[in-house]
Design an enzyme around this catalytic site. Sequence first.
Site, short mmCIF file in Angstrom:
data_model
loop_
_atom_site.label_atom_id
_atom_site.label_comp_id
_atom_site.label_asym_id
_atom_site.label_seq_id
_atom_site.Cartn_x
_atom_site.Cartn_y
_atom_site.Cartn_z
N LYS A 76 -19.47 25.29 -35.65
CA LYS A 76 -20.31 24.16 -36.05
C LYS A 76 -19.70 22.80 -35.71
CE LYS A 76 -22.63 26.87 -39.56
NZ LYS A 76 -23.05 27.07 -40.94
N ASP A 110 -28.00 23.29 -43.27
CA ASP A 110 -27.35 24.03 -44.36
C ASP A 110 -27.48 23.30 -45.71
OD1 ASP A 110 -26.49 26.16 -42.80
OD2 ASP A 110 -24.59 25.20 -42.28
P1 NDP Z 1 -14.20 28.65 -44.09
O1 NDP Z 1 -13.32 29.62 -43.38
O2 NDP Z 1 -14.42 27.30 -43.47
O3 NDP Z 1 -13.62 28.39 -45.58
C1 NDP Z 1 -13.18 29.46 -46.36
C2 NDP Z 1 -12.94 29.00 -47.80
O4 NDP Z 1 -12.74 30.18 -48.58
C3 NDP Z 1 -11.71 28.15 -48.01
O5 NDP Z 1 -11.98 27.22 -49.03
C4 NDP Z 1 -10.65 29.17 -48.45
O6 NDP Z 1 -9.65 28.63 -49.27
C5 NDP Z 1 -11.51 30.08 -49.30
N1 NDP Z 1 -10.98 31.44 -49.44
C6 NDP Z 1 -10.87 32.38 -48.49
N2 NDP Z 1 -10.42 33.54 -49.02
C7 NDP Z 1 -10.26 33.32 -50.34
C8 NDP Z 1 -9.82 34.14 -51.43
N3 NDP Z 1 -9.47 35.40 -51.24
N4 NDP Z 1 -9.81 33.60 -52.67
C9 NDP Z 1 -10.17 32.31 -52.87
N5 NDP Z 1 -10.58 31.49 -51.87
C10 NDP Z 1 -10.62 31.99 -50.62
O7 NDP Z 1 -15.58 29.42 -44.33
P2 NDP Z 1 -17.06 28.81 -44.37
O8 NDP Z 1 -17.08 27.64 -45.28
O9 NDP Z 1 -17.58 28.61 -43.01
O10 NDP Z 1 -17.91 30.01 -45.00
C11 NDP Z 1 -17.71 30.41 -46.38
C12 NDP Z 1 -18.59 31.62 -46.67
O11 NDP Z 1 -19.96 31.25 -46.68
C13 NDP Z 1 -18.45 32.71 -45.61
O12 NDP Z 1 -18.29 33.91 -46.29
C14 NDP Z 1 -19.77 32.66 -44.86
O13 NDP Z 1 -20.13 33.94 -44.39
C15 NDP Z 1 -20.74 32.18 -45.92
N6 NDP Z 1 -21.91 31.43 -45.38
C16 NDP Z 1 -23.19 31.89 -45.65
C17 NDP Z 1 -24.30 31.19 -45.19
C18 NDP Z 1 -25.68 31.71 -45.45
O14 NDP Z 1 -26.63 31.33 -44.77
N7 NDP Z 1 -25.88 32.55 -46.44
C19 NDP Z 1 -24.19 29.94 -44.41
C20 NDP Z 1 -22.81 29.55 -44.20
C21 NDP Z 1 -21.73 30.28 -44.67
P3 NDP Z 1 -8.32 27.92 -48.64
O15 NDP Z 1 -8.73 26.53 -48.30
O16 NDP Z 1 -7.35 28.00 -49.75
O17 NDP Z 1 -7.93 28.75 -47.44
#
Ligand code: NDP
Length: 292
Positions: A76, A110
Amino acid sequence: MTPVFEWRGAPPGDFAVIGDPVSHSLSPRMHAAGLAQMGLDLCYRAIRVHAGEVAPAIERLRSLGYRGVNVTVPHKAEARAAMRTVDEFAARCDAVNTIRLEDLHGINTDGSGFLDTLEGLVPPGCAVLLLGAGGSARALALALTLAGYNLSIFNRTRERAAALVRELAIEAEVVDDPGLQDVQLIVNATSASLRNESPISFGTGESKLQTPNSRGQGQKFKVKSSESKVQSPNSKLAYDLVYGDTPFLLAAREAGLRTIDGKRLLVAQGARSLEFWLGRDAPRDAMFEAIR
Ligand code: NDP
């Protein structure tokens, strides 16, 4: 299963989603249903694009006659950089998920799509706890604060949440523990569900809600006992961006919260993309049925 094309070998088409990986995407099925319901003989493909190749891939799809492209993880921000123009929301959150190829104009549906899904479920402007500080959390945080919600953000890596608030220049509180007492909506915008984990745990015994690093501080996260037993329309709503019964949603439901998964958001943002490209209302119900 939807066929996935590599962008260099993609056939001509009308619309597509680009990502890596993209084989799991429900968008082709959902959009195919939407286009058919609209009486349009247009196709929507899944196309794999590697990081660093978004600009040439977009250019190729344009030369092949594609009209519009959706962008999913992890492209994105790269897509935003490849645009001639973007709308204000996409510029602020530095992420484009919908591209009109004719003039390389990018938007982000989004945030607006997410707000669409809240209608009738939570009162406008209520207190929201957002879990996560990645790309999706960024769009949601901006949309929620612009719409007047009272936002707090909890992320495993606190500094990332603080940077998000700073960079977006929004009014939101970064919290060290996800206190849920006064919150009406809890949004899981982390990717923890993809690893079958929940970013917070909802203790059932005493209806405590705890994070893995908040042991012994459960008092702070008590849920009213009535809420942990009865599903009332006034109870808190737990929302996961991931599809299906995630560990987060299962735990929330057990604690008496109402739940919603990511399929409604997929439909809402996808419907807004179709409307942007075609200038007509998109059939949300048919799109939802196709991915149910
Ligand atoms: P990013 O990789 O940009 O961000 C991931 C986030 O998750 C970070 O804040 C990270 O924390 C946190 N995180 C990852 N693993 C863990 C864990 N085990 N425990 C706690 N926190 C955790 O991902 P996106 O923002 O792009 O996407 C997030 C989710 O949203 C994805 O699963 C994606 O599939 C879903 N999504 C769904 C959409 C829909 O249309 N339904 C649209 C867009 C996204 P840290 O900063 O500490 O690493």
